[in-house]
Design a protein around this motif. Structure first.
Motif, short mmCIF file in Angstrom:
data_model
loop_
_atom_site.label_atom_id
_atom_site.label_comp_id
_atom_site.label_asym_id
_atom_site.label_seq_id
_atom_site.Cartn_x
_atom_site.Cartn_y
_atom_site.Cartn_z
N LEU A 288 -2.42 -30.05 -0.54
CA LEU A 288 -3.81 -30.41 -0.79
C LEU A 288 -4.50 -30.74 0.52
O LEU A 288 -5.68 -30.41 0.72
CB LEU A 288 -3.89 -31.60 -1.74
CG LEU A 288 -5.29 -32.17 -2.02
CD1 LEU A 288 -6.19 -31.12 -2.65
CD2 LEU A 288 -5.19 -33.42 -2.90
N THR A 289 -3.78 -31.37 1.44
CA THR A 289 -4.36 -31.71 2.74
C THR A 289 -4.87 -30.47 3.45
O THR A 289 -5.97 -30.45 4.00
CB THR A 289 -3.32 -32.42 3.61
OG1 THR A 289 -2.83 -33.58 2.93
CG2 THR A 289 -3.90 -32.83 4.96
N ARG A 290 -4.07 -29.42 3.42
CA ARG A 290 -4.45 -28.18 4.09
C ARG A 290 -5.65 -27.52 3.41
O ARG A 290 -6.55 -26.99 4.05
CB ARG A 290 -3.26 -27.22 4.12
CG ARG A 290 -3.40 -26.06 5.09
CD ARG A 290 -2.08 -25.32 5.27
NE ARG A 290 -1.09 -26.17 5.93
CZ ARG A 290 -0.01 -26.66 5.34
NH1 ARG A 290 0.23 -26.39 4.07
NH2 ARG A 290 0.84 -27.42 6.00
N VAL A 291 -5.66 -27.55 2.09
CA VAL A 291 -6.77 -26.95 1.35
C VAL A 291 -8.06 -27.71 1.61
O VAL A 291 -9.13 -27.11 1.80
CB VAL A 291 -6.44 -26.92 -0.16
CG1 VAL A 291 -7.66 -26.51 -0.97
CG2 VAL A 291 -5.28 -25.97 -0.43
N LEU A 292 -8.02 -29.05 1.63
CA LEU A 292 -9.20 -29.84 1.91
C LEU A 292 -9.71 -29.61 3.33
O LEU A 292 -10.92 -29.60 3.58
CB LEU A 292 -8.91 -31.33 1.70
CG LEU A 292 -8.66 -31.78 0.26
CD1 LEU A 292 -8.45 -33.28 0.19
CD2 LEU A 292 -9.81 -31.38 -0.65
N GLN A 293 -8.80 -29.40 4.25
CA GLN A 293 -9.20 -29.10 5.63
C GLN A 293 -9.97 -27.77 5.67
O GLN A 293 -11.00 -27.65 6.35
CB GLN A 293 -7.97 -29.02 6.53
CG GLN A 293 -8.31 -28.73 7.99
CD GLN A 293 -7.06 -28.66 8.87
OE1 GLN A 293 -5.96 -28.95 8.42
NE2 GLN A 293 -7.24 -28.26 10.12
N THR A 294 -9.49 -26.78 4.92
CA THR A 294 -10.19 -25.50 4.86
C THR A 294 -11.58 -25.67 4.25
O THR A 294 -12.56 -25.10 4.74
CB THR A 294 -9.37 -24.49 4.03
OG1 THR A 294 -8.13 -24.25 4.68
CG2 THR A 294 -10.13 -23.18 3.88
N ALA A 295 -11.67 -26.43 3.16
CA ALA A 295 -12.97 -26.66 2.52
C ALA A 295 -13.94 -27.32 3.49
O ALA A 295 -15.13 -26.96 3.54
CB ALA A 295 -12.79 -27.52 1.27
N ALA A 315 -3.58 -18.53 -5.57
CA ALA A 315 -4.39 -19.31 -4.64
C ALA A 315 -4.96 -20.54 -5.33
O ALA A 315 -5.17 -20.54 -6.54
CB ALA A 315 -5.52 -18.44 -4.08
N TRP A 316 -5.20 -21.58 -4.54
CA TRP A 316 -5.87 -22.77 -5.06
C TRP A 316 -7.36 -22.47 -5.13
O TRP A 316 -7.88 -21.64 -4.37
CB TRP A 316 -5.64 -23.97 -4.15
CG TRP A 316 -4.20 -24.44 -4.09
CD1 TRP A 316 -3.08 -23.67 -4.16
CD2 TRP A 316 -3.76 -25.78 -3.93
NE1 TRP A 316 -1.96 -24.44 -4.06
CE2 TRP A 316 -2.34 -25.75 -3.92
CE3 TRP A 316 -4.40 -27.00 -3.79
CZ2 TRP A 316 -1.58 -26.90 -3.77
CZ3 TRP A 316 -3.64 -28.16 -3.64
CH2 TRP A 316 -2.24 -28.10 -3.65
N THR A 317 -8.06 -23.13 -6.06
CA THR A 317 -9.50 -22.92 -6.22
C THR A 317 -10.24 -24.21 -5.91
O THR A 317 -9.88 -25.28 -6.42
CB THR A 317 -9.83 -22.47 -7.65
OG1 THR A 317 -9.03 -21.34 -7.99
CG2 THR A 317 -11.29 -22.08 -7.76
N VAL A 318 -11.26 -24.10 -5.07
CA VAL A 318 -12.10 -25.25 -4.73
C VAL A 318 -13.52 -24.91 -5.17
O VAL A 318 -14.15 -24.02 -4.61
CB VAL A 318 -12.07 -25.56 -3.22
CG1 VAL A 318 -12.79 -26.88 -2.94
CG2 VAL A 318 -10.65 -25.60 -2.69
N ALA A 319 -14.01 -25.60 -6.19
CA ALA A 319 -15.32 -25.30 -6.78
C ALA A 319 -16.28 -26.45 -6.57
O ALA A 319 -15.97 -27.60 -6.90
CB ALA A 319 -15.18 -25.01 -8.28
N ASP A 334 -5.45 -20.10 0.08
CA ASP A 334 -3.99 -20.08 0.08
C ASP A 334 -3.50 -21.50 0.34
O ASP A 334 -3.84 -22.11 1.36
CB ASP A 334 -3.48 -19.12 1.16
CG ASP A 334 -1.96 -18.95 1.11
OD1 ASP A 334 -1.25 -19.92 1.41
OD2 ASP A 334 -1.51 -17.85 0.76
N GLY A 335 -2.70 -22.04 -0.58
CA GLY A 335 -2.27 -23.42 -0.47
C GLY A 335 -1.31 -23.68 0.66
O GLY A 335 -1.15 -24.83 1.08
N VAL A 336 -0.66 -22.64 1.19
CA VAL A 336 0.31 -22.82 2.27
C VAL A 336 -0.36 -22.66 3.63
O VAL A 336 -0.25 -23.52 4.50
CB VAL A 336 1.48 -21.81 2.12
CG1 VAL A 336 2.40 -21.89 3.32
CG2 VAL A 336 2.24 -22.09 0.84
N SER A 337 -1.06 -21.55 3.82
CA SER A 337 -1.66 -21.27 5.13
C SER A 337 -3.07 -21.82 5.28
O SER A 337 -3.57 -21.96 6.40
CB SER A 337 -1.68 -19.76 5.36
OG SER A 337 -2.58 -19.13 4.44
#
Length: 462
Positions: A288-295, A315-319, A334-337
């Motif tokens: 989740l940390t990586r996904v939030l950084q992307t957002a 893939a994770w979804t951020v809406a 992508d939750g990993v990269s």
């Protein structure tokens, strides 16, 4: 929206009026109880945020801080407190509010866990969505789930169709035809005739009928039959969700536990695959940390909802959580990269999808702020006022023989020509909404049965 005949009209017009009045009466008797429930719950749901904050204030409000715990710790704390798997998290816009994590439990139930994002401390646990989720499920009559919930959801579609018929027949009855009655203001007829409730009913329906029809029409896409057909046409014609990015695989339909939250109805259940990372664990596990950084890097404003798929290949979804339809935006990450698989915005939606999402935003009182919310609330209150005034009018004109199986409905007109007005109103709506048409056939059969029991001669569409 009715008004009694005060002057004699031609036989055909009088018969048509009586036929429409009769069906307006029966439609009200059949669907008004359900409409009252729908508008009560819908009116409450307009104030979803206020209700949540009033009921769960102690769980939501936290001390603001510049410090933030590792977001993956939010999920771990929520999973332990909720006794299940963290499925999505709502990241609030304000630093003094807790994040909300939906936890799916092994027994199929769900919980909402409130977590302080600064300390990863759980501030409270409640049933998923809390009070407002219960209101929402009551509104769609899907509270019970399973076949019963589906059947009740179909009933909502039928009720919405009949609500349109109620408004259409009411407008026909209100329309002036060289007779006294409520037009744009209360009538000034003999006070002994007690026109107050008639005028209140007619004027309420005239001024607010458009809002009621709008609520019924924009509520149809939520239904189990018409809504699914509408969504299928929208997607098959290319007028709905945008095509999947060229670099990604085509859209896939998510399983229930992987359906992304907060993406709107156009992208409902639409998922994209993640990159192929094999079965890596440890430092290369989804985060989740990586996904939030992307957002954050993509400039996605808070609040937003992050959906965490159970399937590792998705893939994770951020809406983004929006009030205006045109502010919609969804990231597939992508939750990993942390790589962005798709970045979808309002401008990429097809014309049907834009109309669909706009209608939903207005229906929920969000698109135009407080003015929108008040207008929808007035529509909900108007349904109750119409129901109460209609009941009082029926009670005042009820026949003395009511106890002998007489319904007190307007008398059926003689002759087949009187049914033309009813058919002109009902048939187009029955074609547009087939379940409403089927319920009309059932109503006709019921009408014949009632007339047979009361000793009247049957008349088609009377």
């Amino acid at each position: 929206m009715t008004a009694p005949l005060n002057n004699k009209a031609p036989d055909v017009m009088s018969g048509a009026y009586r036929a429409v009045w009769r069906w307006h009466f029966y439609a009200g008797v059949l669907v008004m109880p359900f409409l009252m429930l729908l508008t009560l719950t819908g009116g409450l749901y307009l104030f979803k945020d206020e209700i949540d904050h009033a009921v769960y204030r102690s769980m939501i409000q936290i001390a603001a801080s510049a410090q933030q715990a590792d977001p993956d710790q939010w999920l771990s704390a929520a999973a332990i407190a909720g006794e299940g798997r963290a499925a999505n998290v709502i990241v609030p816009a304000r630093a003094d509010q807790a994040v909300r994590v939906r936890v799916d439990r092994p027994d199929g139930s769900q919980r909402t866990v409130f977590v302080d994002p600064h300390t990863a401390t759980v501030t409270g646990v409640t049933a998923y969505g809390g009070v407002t989720e219960t209101i929402k499920k009551l509104h769609s009559l899907s509270l019970f789930g399973g076949p019963i919930g589906t059947g009740l959801n179909i009933l909502v579609e039928i009720v919405a169709g009949w609500a349109i018929i109620l408004c259409a027949t009411g407008l026909y009855l209100w329309w002036p035809r060289r007779r006294a009655g409520a037009v744009l203001k209360p009538s000034e007829t003999d006070a002994r005739r007690r026109p107050f409730w008639r005028d209140l009913h007619a004027l309420t329906g005239f001024y607010v009928g458009g809002v009621i029809i709008f609520l019924a029409v924009t509520g149809m896409p939520w239904s189990a039959v018409w809504g699914d057909q509408f969504m299928g046409v929208m997607r098959s014609t290319g007028l709905g969700r945008p095509p999947a990015p060229a670099a990604a695989s085509p859209w896939s339909h998510a399983k229930p536990h992987d359906a992304p939250a907060g993406v709107g109805w156009t992208l409902e259940n639409a998922v994209l695959p993640a990159d192929d990372h094999g079965h890596a664990h440890g430092p290369s596990a989804p985060s989740l940390t990586r996904v939030l950084q992307t957002a954050h890097e993509q400039g996605l404003p808070r609040p937003f909802t992050v959906s965490i798929p159970q399937s590792p290949d998705l893939a994770w979804t951020v809406a983004r959580q929006t009030r205006k339809a045109e502010d919609a935006r969804s990231l597939y990450v992508d939750g990993v990269s942390g790589a962005v698989k798709a970045d979808l915005r309002w401008s990429q939606f097809g014309v049907m999808a834009k109309g669909f999402e706009w209608g939903i935003a207005v229906h929920q009182g969000m698109q135009y702020g407080w003015i929108n919310r008040i207008a929808m609330l007035i529509g909900c209150l108007a349904v109750w006022l119409l129901a109460i005034s209609g009941l009082i009018m029926w009670w005042k004109r009820r026949p003395p023989s009511l106890s002998r199986r007489r319904s007190g409905a307007p008398p059926a007109p003689p002759g087949p020509r009187a049914r033309i007005a009813v058919l002109c109103i009902v048939i187009p709506l029955s074609i547009l909404y087939p379940l409403t048409g089927l319920s009309l056939v059932a109503a006709l059969l019921l009408n014949r049965a009632v007339r047979a029991l009361t000793g009247s001669k049957p008349a088609a569409a009377s």
